[in-house]
Structures are given as C-alpha cells and as structure tokens.
Motif scaffolding. Structure first.
Motif, PDB file in Angstrom:
ATOM      1  N   SER A 210       0.807  -1.221   0.000  1.00 57.88           N
ATOM      2  CA  SER A 210       0.000   0.000   0.000  1.00 57.88           C
ATOM      3  C   SER A 210       0.840   1.271   0.000  1.00 57.88           C
ATOM      4  O   SER A 210       0.446   2.281  -0.593  1.00 57.88           O
ATOM      5  CB  SER A 210      -0.937   0.013   1.211  1.00 57.88           C
ATOM      6  OG  SER A 210      -1.846  -1.064   1.177  1.00 57.88           O
ATOM      7  N   TYR A 211       1.991   1.249   0.668  1.00 65.21           N
ATOM      8  CA  TYR A 211       2.756   2.480   0.886  1.00 65.21           C
ATOM      9  C   TYR A 211       4.016   2.592   0.032  1.00 65.21           C
ATOM     10  O   TYR A 211       4.680   3.636   0.048  1.00 65.21           O
ATOM     11  CB  TYR A 211       3.133   2.603   2.362  1.00 65.21           C
ATOM     12  CG  TYR A 211       1.951   2.878   3.261  1.00 65.21           C
ATOM     13  CD1 TYR A 211       1.522   4.180   3.496  1.00 65.21           C
ATOM     14  CD2 TYR A 211       1.256   1.843   3.884  1.00 65.21           C
ATOM     15  CE1 TYR A 211       0.431   4.438   4.317  1.00 65.21           C
ATOM     16  CE2 TYR A 211       0.166   2.092   4.710  1.00 65.21           C
ATOM     17  CZ  TYR A 211      -0.233   3.394   4.922  1.00 65.21           C
ATOM     18  OH  TYR A 211      -1.309   3.652   5.738  1.00 65.21           O
ATOM     19  N   CYS A 212       4.363   1.551  -0.673  1.00 61.90           N
ATOM     20  CA  CYS A 212       5.565   1.588  -1.515  1.00 61.90           C
ATOM     21  C   CYS A 212       5.164   1.703  -2.987  1.00 61.90           C
ATOM     22  O   CYS A 212       4.117   1.186  -3.379  1.00 61.90           O
ATOM     23  CB  CYS A 212       6.407   0.327  -1.309  1.00 61.90           C
ATOM     24  SG  CYS A 212       6.976   0.129   0.396  1.00 61.90           S
ATOM     25  N   ILE A 214       8.225   4.400  -1.802  1.00 57.79           N
ATOM     26  CA  ILE A 214       8.426   5.645  -1.068  1.00 57.79           C
ATOM     27  C   ILE A 214       9.006   6.679  -2.026  1.00 57.79           C
ATOM     28  O   ILE A 214       9.825   6.333  -2.888  1.00 57.79           O
ATOM     29  CB  ILE A 214       9.403   5.403   0.109  1.00 57.79           C
ATOM     30  CG1 ILE A 214       8.801   4.399   1.103  1.00 57.79           C
ATOM     31  CG2 ILE A 214       9.774   6.693   0.809  1.00 57.79           C
ATOM     32  CD1 ILE A 214       7.567   4.884   1.811  1.00 57.79           C
ATOM     33  N   VAL A 257       6.206   5.963   7.733  1.00 64.93           N
ATOM     34  CA  VAL A 257       5.012   5.144   7.510  1.00 64.93           C
ATOM     35  C   VAL A 257       4.754   4.251   8.730  1.00 64.93           C
ATOM     36  O   VAL A 257       3.627   4.157   9.220  1.00 64.93           O
ATOM     37  CB  VAL A 257       5.182   4.274   6.246  1.00 64.93           C
ATOM     38  CG1 VAL A 257       4.044   3.258   6.136  1.00 64.93           C
ATOM     39  CG2 VAL A 257       5.239   5.145   5.004  1.00 64.93           C
TER      40      VAL A 257
END
Length: 330
Positions: A210-212, A214, A257
């Motif tokens: 979900s978060y990569c 960056i 994160v």
C-alpha cells in the motif's frame, strides 16, 4: 547442545523506492539483552518444542515460537536429507512481533543446531537462506553472525522486483556493507508498551504494497543522514550526533510510515524519553518496542519510561550493544 542468540534493533529500512536498481537495505544494532536460549538434541522421528513454565509465557508466544522452530527445523532436515527427529527446549525468551527480531534468531538457532549436530559446517548466511530469513533485511542474520552496528545493502531488483517483508520474500539475505563496533558505554533503554504488536503476516504484506514505493526524495534524504551523520557518529563515538540522527530518521521514508500506523501513545512515550535527556529515541521495526540511547542519565530516562507506562503497562529493559554474535556450548 545449546545456543544463545542476541536480539536486535532495526533502526530503519533504507530504500523502498528502487530507482537505482536496489531495494530494501537496513540499519540495525545488536543487543546484549534480551536474548534467546535454545537447546536441541536428536530424538525420535518428530520435531518437539518444549518450554520451561509455558503457562507463564502465554499461549500466543508459545505457539509462535513453536511454529518458527518447527518450520526452520523442517527446512534444514529437508536440505540435509536426514531422517531423524529433534527435541528443542526454549529457555529465555522475549516477545514475538515486538520489533526485536525473535523470528530470525529462533530460525537461525534451530538451523544452526541441526547442522552442527549433523557435522555440517554451513555458514550463518547459508543457514539463513535455507530457513528462509533475510528476504528483506539482513540485520537479524548479521546480528546472529557477528553482532555490532550493521548496515546491509539491500537486494538487486533483478532478484527481488517487488516490495515485500522478509516473511513473504524468497530473496537471499542481502550483503553487509558496513559493520562497526558499537560503543558499549552507551546504554540503550528498551520500552515495550502493552499495546498492539507490530505488523506481521498478511497485514505486513499489505502495508508494503500500500505504501511503496516511497518517494525517491525521502530515500535520498535518509541516505544522506545515514552516510554523513549516523554512521560517522558510531565510528567516532559521538553520542549527540548519533542521537540527533536517530531522531531525524523517525520522520523520514518508510520509518515515517511505520510511525503513522502506531497507537498515539507511542509518540507520547518517545517525547517523554527525549524530554528526560535521551540523546536519541526511535522505534524498532514496526514496534511497539521503543529505544532510547543515553550514557550518564539512565535513571532519568528509565524513570520517564516507568511514568509513561503507568497507565498501559509494559516492560523496561536497560541494555547495551553486543559486538559479537550467537554463542554455543555443549
């Protein structure tokens, strides 16, 4: 045969962008306490895992440790092509999924014991590959092997094209690009609050996906701080610069994160530890373990930790770096 392993702090992952052809990378510190003790002997045809006073440890820890030891043992038995069972006895423990790296230490310890009992001199790096550790971070494997302050170089994107935690990655343990003696006169105060455990399993996989990636600018800033502030501070034993770098790292890259997903009390505890005089305060991996690095004011920092935990409970451990790896006897 008995093996005693260290624990470790995972300071940060370095590059979860991949623009330069590598991903992951990690920074960590090997700890004297807490530690794990695992004893093994050949016995029967099955893998048995025993505990001293399991009722005091709780079902969750017992089940998690049992699963990890059995999985590692099964992989090593298959690799060696042997047909025998082993009984393991777990001595000292520390919490699972707390940011201290128990999974890697248990897996490597089980693999190492089986290999030695079968007169097979495998390197710790080879054992990590066999038992399936090091697919994201090499810090746990290096802590088991040599201890100290460790920086690993991550994975080439040809080998590992996607962003995944170690538990879901088949990649080999990454190369260690720096290893230094960490000042043992610096004290490390561990604070393990009674809040939700750090991410693991499918939850951890979902976070990476979900978060990569960056933003590359975040990775570049973090790399600058690591190369020109944190690492020289370890070499020169400059506590103030080291602490300042640790504080900066909490708000950069993937560590930012990890913090965003924590219980609000985590930030409150960290603020109290800094206010008490800790040079640097960070969160290990996905937490919830926090660490404060200090030298002369351990009592002040510990007192602040006790005050911060009075409503939620938890554990405080005063420790220091360990500049060597796991030890064997018997």
């Amino acid at each position: 045969m008995i093996i005693k392993t260290p624990s470790r702090l995972h300071v940060t992952l370095i590059d979860l962008n991949g623009a330069y052809g590598r991903i992951d990378g990690g920074v960590g510190i090997t700890l004297e306490k807490p530690n794990l003790m695992l004893e093994a002997k050949p016995q029967g045809n099955d893998i048995t895992v025993l505990f001293n006073e399991p009722e005091k440890l709780g079902n969750e820890l017992v089940d998690d440790y049992t699963l990890k030891v059995k999985k590692a043992a099964q992989k090593m038995i298959k690799f060696l092509g042997i047909n025998e069972g082993f009984t393991f006895r777990v001595g000292t423990t520390y919490p699972s999924h707390s940011g201290l790296g128990s999974g890697t230490q248990l897996s490597l310890a089980a693999g190492k014991l089986i290999s030695l009992m079968n007169d097979c001199e495998l390197s710790n790096h080879e054992i990590a590959k066999i038992v399936g550790r090091g697919g994201t971070s090499g810090i746990g494997t290096a802590a088991f092997d040599k201890g100290g302050f460790i920086v690993d170089g991550g994975h080439n994107t040809d080998e590992k094209p996607g962003f995944l935690p170690s538990s879901a990655s088949p990649a080999s343990p990454p190369p260690i690009i720096a290893r230094y003696e960490f000042p043992t006169d610096w004290k490390i105060v561990l604070v393990i609050p009674n809040v939700e455990q750090g991410a693991s399993g499918s939850k951890e996989v979902n976070i990476f996906q979900s978060y990569c990636p960056i933003p590359v600018e975040e990775v570049e800033k973090l790399s600058h701080v690591l190369l020109m502030k944190l690492m020289p501070a370890v070499v020169e034993a400059d506590l103030d610069s080291f602490g300042s770098a640790i504080n900066i790292i909490q708000d950069v890259g993937f560590k930012k994160v990890e913090h965003s997903l924590q219980n609000p009390c985590i930030k409150e505890i960290m603020d109290k530890l800094r206010s008490a005089g800790a040079a640097g305060v960070g969160m290990s991996s996905f937490g919830p373990t926090l660490y404060a690095v200090t030298d002369t004011n351990v009592e002040d920092v510990s007192r602040a930790a006790r005050d911060a935990l009075k409503d939620i409970g938890g554990e405080i451990i005063v420790t220091q770096a360990k500049n060597s790896g796991a030890t064997l006897r018997g």
